[in-house]
Design an enzyme around this catalytic site. Structure first.
Site, PDB file in Angstrom:
ATOM      1  N   SER A 288       0.822  -1.215   0.000  1.00  0.00           N
ATOM      2  CA  SER A 288       0.000   0.000   0.000  1.00  0.00           C
ATOM      3  C   SER A 288       0.851   1.258   0.000  1.00  0.00           C
ATOM      4  CB  SER A 288      -0.884   0.057   1.247  1.00  0.00           C
ATOM      5  OG  SER A 288      -1.926  -0.823   1.121  1.00  0.00           O
TER       6      SER A 288
ATOM      7  N   CYS B  59      -2.358   0.442   9.900  1.00  0.00           N
ATOM      8  CA  CYS B  59      -1.703  -0.865   9.991  1.00  0.00           C
ATOM      9  C   CYS B  59      -1.565  -1.552   8.623  1.00  0.00           C
ATOM     10  CB  CYS B  59      -2.521  -1.710  10.952  1.00  0.00           C
ATOM     11  SG  CYS B  59      -2.309  -3.462  10.772  1.00  0.00           S
ATOM     12  N   PRO B  60      -0.459  -2.190   8.276  1.00  0.00           N
ATOM     13  CA  PRO B  60       0.772  -2.348   9.081  1.00  0.00           C
ATOM     14  C   PRO B  60       1.741  -1.167   8.976  1.00  0.00           C
ATOM     15  CG  PRO B  60       0.980  -3.595   7.063  1.00  0.00           C
ATOM     16  CD  PRO B  60      -0.404  -2.986   7.039  1.00  0.00           C
ATOM     17  N   GLY B  61       1.434  -0.179   8.115  1.00  0.00           N
ATOM     18  CA  GLY B  61       2.275   1.022   8.159  1.00  0.00           C
ATOM     19  C   GLY B  61       2.838   1.507   6.828  1.00  0.00           C
ATOM     20  N   GLY B  62       2.297   1.032   5.725  1.00  0.00           N
ATOM     21  CA  GLY B  62       2.818   1.448   4.403  1.00  0.00           C
ATOM     22  C   GLY B  62       2.733   2.954   4.180  1.00  0.00           C
TER      23      GLY B  62
ATOM     24  N   ASP C  81      -4.944   2.577  14.464  1.00  0.00           N
ATOM     25  CA  ASP C  81      -5.482   1.322  13.934  1.00  0.00           C
ATOM     26  C   ASP C  81      -5.505   0.317  15.076  1.00  0.00           C
ATOM     27  OD1 ASP C  81      -5.907  -1.144  12.397  1.00  0.00           O
ATOM     28  OD2 ASP C  81      -5.224  -0.007  10.654  1.00  0.00           O
TER      29      ASP C  81
ATOM     30  N   ASP D 135     -10.442   3.585  17.328  1.00  0.00           N
ATOM     31  CA  ASP D 135     -11.360   3.698  16.185  1.00  0.00           C
ATOM     32  C   ASP D 135     -11.079   5.027  15.475  1.00  0.00           C
ATOM     33  OD1 ASP D 135     -13.433   3.978  14.419  1.00  0.00           O
ATOM     34  OD2 ASP D 135     -15.019   3.625  15.895  1.00  0.00           O
TER      35      ASP D 135
ATOM     36  N   ASP E  10      -6.666   5.521   5.007  1.00  0.00           N
ATOM     37  CA  ASP E  10      -6.808   4.400   4.069  1.00  0.00           C
ATOM     38  C   ASP E  10      -7.751   3.351   4.666  1.00  0.00           C
ATOM     39  OD1 ASP E  10      -6.235   2.903   1.781  1.00  0.00           O
ATOM     40  OD2 ASP E  10      -4.473   1.951   2.661  1.00  0.00           O
TER      41      ASP E  10
ATOM     42  N   LYS F 265     -13.000   4.087  -0.885  1.00  0.00           N
ATOM     43  CA  LYS F 265     -13.135   2.718  -1.420  1.00  0.00           C
ATOM     44  C   LYS F 265     -14.446   2.626  -2.167  1.00  0.00           C
ATOM     45  CE  LYS F 265      -9.521   1.699   1.183  1.00  0.00           C
ATOM     46  NZ  LYS F 265      -8.225   1.167   0.786  1.00  0.00           N
TER      47      LYS F 265
HETATM   48  C1  LIG Z   1      -6.068  -1.081   3.588  1.00  0.00           C
HETATM   49  S1  LIG Z   1      -5.593  -1.262   5.225  1.00  0.00           S
HETATM   50  C2  LIG Z   1      -4.478   0.055   5.460  1.00  0.00           C
HETATM   51  C3  LIG Z   1      -3.135  -0.217   4.911  1.00  0.00           C
HETATM   52  C4  LIG Z   1      -2.160   0.882   5.288  1.00  0.00           C
HETATM   53  N1  LIG Z   1      -2.509   2.151   4.685  1.00  0.00           N
HETATM   54  C5  LIG Z   1      -0.763   0.524   4.859  1.00  0.00           C
HETATM   55  O1  LIG Z   1      -0.234   1.218   3.991  1.00  0.00           O
HETATM   56  O2  LIG Z   1      -0.192  -0.410   5.375  1.00  0.00           O
HETATM   57  C6  LIG Z   1      -6.994  -0.688   6.076  1.00  0.00           C
HETATM   58  C7  LIG Z   1      -6.807  -0.597   7.579  1.00  0.00           C
HETATM   59  O3  LIG Z   1      -7.884   0.169   8.092  1.00  0.00           O
HETATM   60  C8  LIG Z   1      -8.140  -0.288   9.389  1.00  0.00           C
HETATM   61  N2  LIG Z   1      -9.447   0.180   9.797  1.00  0.00           N
HETATM   62  C9  LIG Z   1     -10.658  -0.084   9.257  1.00  0.00           C
HETATM   63  N3  LIG Z   1     -11.629   0.547   9.929  1.00  0.00           N
HETATM   64  C10 LIG Z   1     -11.014   1.241  10.915  1.00  0.00           C
HETATM   65  C11 LIG Z   1     -11.475   2.091  11.945  1.00  0.00           C
HETATM   66  N4  LIG Z   1     -12.764   2.349  12.101  1.00  0.00           N
HETATM   67  N5  LIG Z   1     -10.563   2.634  12.773  1.00  0.00           N
HETATM   68  C12 LIG Z   1      -9.242   2.386  12.632  1.00  0.00           C
HETATM   69  N6  LIG Z   1      -8.753   1.576  11.672  1.00  0.00           N
HETATM   70  C13 LIG Z   1      -9.629   1.018  10.822  1.00  0.00           C
HETATM   71  C14 LIG Z   1      -7.983  -1.796   9.277  1.00  0.00           C
HETATM   72  O4  LIG Z   1      -7.686  -2.351  10.551  1.00  0.00           O
HETATM   73  C15 LIG Z   1      -6.838  -1.934   8.298  1.00  0.00           C
HETATM   74  O5  LIG Z   1      -5.623  -2.122   8.967  1.00  0.00           O
END
Ligand SMILES: C[S@@+](CC[C@H](N)C(=O)[O-])C[C@H]1O[C@@H](n2cnc3c(N)ncnc32)[C@H](O)[C@@H]1O
Length: 373
Positions: free
Chosen positions: A205, A238-241, A257, A277, A294, A323
Site C-alpha cells: 500500500s 496498519c501495518p504502516g505502508g 489502527d 477507532d 486508508d 473505497k
Molecule cells: C487497507 S488497510 C491500510 C493499509 C495501510 N494504509 C498501509 O499502507 O499499510 C486498512 C486498515 O484500516 C483499518 N481500519 C478499518 N476501519 C477502521 C477504523 N474504524 N478505525 C481504525 N482503523 C480502521 C484496518 O484495521 C486496516 O488495517
C-alpha cells in the site's frame, strides 16, 4: 521547438483516454459529463474490459480549443488523455507503416513537428501481448516520422516535453493516431506510473501514497509541505505502508489502527501508535499538517470524517482513499466531492481538490485536499 501554432490547425476527431480494465463505464460517464460541461459534443464508445474509452466528437474541433477546455487533471478515471486525429480501423498487417504515413501526410499540418512519438496498447492481457509488437514497431514508425520531418531529430534521450505523437493499437489491425500536449497529460508511458517497491516498507500500500504524493504535489509543494517539522495522523495505518512514506520524509506520525504496526517503523521514534477507532480519534498533540486515511469503509462515512477534520481545524491538508466497490463509482465520487466541498465552503476554507484512480489503486480513488490560508 514544439510548433504548437501550426498544430492548432490539426482537426481532432475524438478523445482517447486509457483506464484500468473494468473502469470503462465509469470513465465514459465522467468523460461525457466533463465534455458536456465544456460544450464539447459527442458520444463515448465503450467496449468493456478493454482499458480505454473513445469519445467521438460530432464535429472535428481544433486542438488548442479542446486542450483549453478539457483538463487531464479533471478526469479521475483517466490515465492518459490523447487528442485523436484519425482512427484507422483496418490496417493491412503487411504494410501498416505505409497506411499510417498516408494518413499523416493527409492530416498533419505543414510544419507539424512532434518532440516524441510513442506506440502504445491497453493495460490488459491482450494489450500486454500487443506491447511486444508495439515496442518493435516504434523503431520504423519513428524513422518514418523523422524522414518526413514530423518528428524531432535528436540523438539525446529527451524527457517528454512538447507535442507527443501517439499510435495506440487497439489490436494488430486498428490504430488510433493522436497527440498529447505538455501540462495536459500523464508523463508516463501508457499513463502508468511505475514505482519500485521499497524492500523495507511494511506493505505494498505504500506505493499508493508514494504515487499520490508525486501525482498531486509538485516537487516544491513536497518540500514545503512534507518535511521534518511536519506532523500527520494516519487513520487505518496498519501495518504502516502510508506511515512509512511520511517517516521517510522525517515527519512525526500518529498511527491509528487496532491492528499492529510494523516494528521497524515504531523503532524510528517518529511514530506514536494509537489502537483506536479512526472515527472517534482526535489528534493528541494539536492540529496536524496532514490527515491521511486508508480505512476500508463506506465512502460517504470517510468523506464526512475528512470534512469534519478540516472544518474543525484538526488538520490542514488531507490525502485519503475512498473505497468504491460498487458499480456506480463515478456517482459515489461525485456525492463525496459535493459533500466535502459544501462543508469546506460553508466554513470559509479555500482549498484545492484533486482526485485520481491511481495505477496502484484497486477499487478506490485517492483524493488530495490542500487548504490555503
Ligand atoms: C487497507 S488497510 C491500510 C493499509 C495501510 N494504509 C498501509 O499502507 O499499510 C486498512 C486498515 O484500516 C483499518 N481500519 C478499518 N476501519 C477502521 C477504523 N474504524 N478505525 C481504525 N482503523 C480502521 C484496518 O484495521 C486496516 O488495517
Amino acid at each position: 521547438m514544439t510548433n504548437s501554432a501550426s498544430s492548432d490547425s490539426l482537426p481532432i476527431k475524438g478523445v482517447l483516454c486509457y483506464c484500468r480494465s473494468g473502469y470503462e463505464q465509469n470513465l465514459a460517464q465522467e468523460l461525457e459529463q466533463v465534455c458536456a460541461q465544456s460544450d464539447v459534443f459527442g458520444y463515448a464508445k465503450i467496449i468493456p474490459q478493454t482499458g480505454y474509452v473513445y469519445f467521438s466528437l460530432f464535429t472535428p474541433a481544433s486542438l488548442s480549443a479542446l486542450n483549453a477546455k478539457i483538463q487531464f487533471s479533471q478526469l479521475m478515471f483517466a490515465r492518459q488523455l490523447v487528442w485523436v486525429f484519425e482512427y484507422i480501423q483496418v490496417l493491412d498487417r503487411s504494410d501498416r507503416l505505409v497506411q499510417i504515413q498516408t494518413v499523416c501526410a493527409d492530416l498533419l499540418p505543414a510544419e507539424f513537428l512532434a518532440k516524441t512519438a510513442v506506440v502504445e496498447s491497453a493495460d490488459t492481457e491482450d494489450g500486454k501481448e500487443l506491447a511486444k509488437f508495439c515496442r518493435k514497431f516504434s523503431v520504423p514508425l519513428r524513422q518514418m516520422l523523422r524522414q518526413h520531418d514530423w518528428l524531432y531529430r535528436s540523438k539525446s534521450k529527451q524527457p517528454i516535453v512538447g507535442i507527443t505523437l501517439h499510435a495506440f493499437f487497439e489490436h494488430g489491425s486498428a490504430v488510433y493516431l493522436g497527440v498529447t500536449l505538455p501540462n495536459n497529460r500523464s508523463a508516463h508511458e501508457n499513463g502508468i506510473y511505475r514505482l519500485k517497491f521499497p524492500q523495507d516498507a511494511p506493505s505494498r500500500s505504500t506505493l499508493k501514497l508514494e504515487e499520490a504524493i508525486n501525482t498531486f504535489l509538485t516537487p516544491t509543494q513536497q518540500k514545503e509541505l512534507l518535511h521534518a517539522d511536519a506532523t500527520a495522523v494516519d487513520l487505518g495505518a496498519c501495518p504502516g505502508g502510508w506511515t512509512y512514506q511520511l517517516v521517510q520524509r522525517k515527519m512525526h506520525v500518529e498511527a491509528v489502527d487496532n491492528g499492529a504496526m510494523d516494528e521497524a517503523l515504531m523503532a524510528t521514534g517518529l511514530v506514536t501508535y494509537a489502537p483506536a477507532d479512526g472515527f472517534k480519534y482526535q489528534p493528541q498533540y494539536g492540529k496536524v499538517d496532514w490527515l491521511v486515511c486508508d480505512m476500508i469503509e463506506q465512502p460517504n462515512r470517510v468523506a464526512q470524517l475528512m470534512a469534519q477534520w478540516l472544518v474543525d481545524g484538526w488538520a490542514t491538508n488531507a490525502i485519503f482513499n475512498l473505497k468504491l466497490p460498487m458499480k456506480q463509482r463515478f456517482t459515489a465520487m461525485q456525492n463525496a466531492q459535493v459533500e466535502i466541498e459544501k462543508q469546506l465552503k460553508q466554513a470559509g476554507i479555500s482549498f484545492t481538490w484533486q482526485a485520481k484512480h491511481l495505477y496502484h489503486n484497486r477499487d478506490e480513488v485517492t483524493v488530495c485536499i490542500i487548504t490555503t490560508p
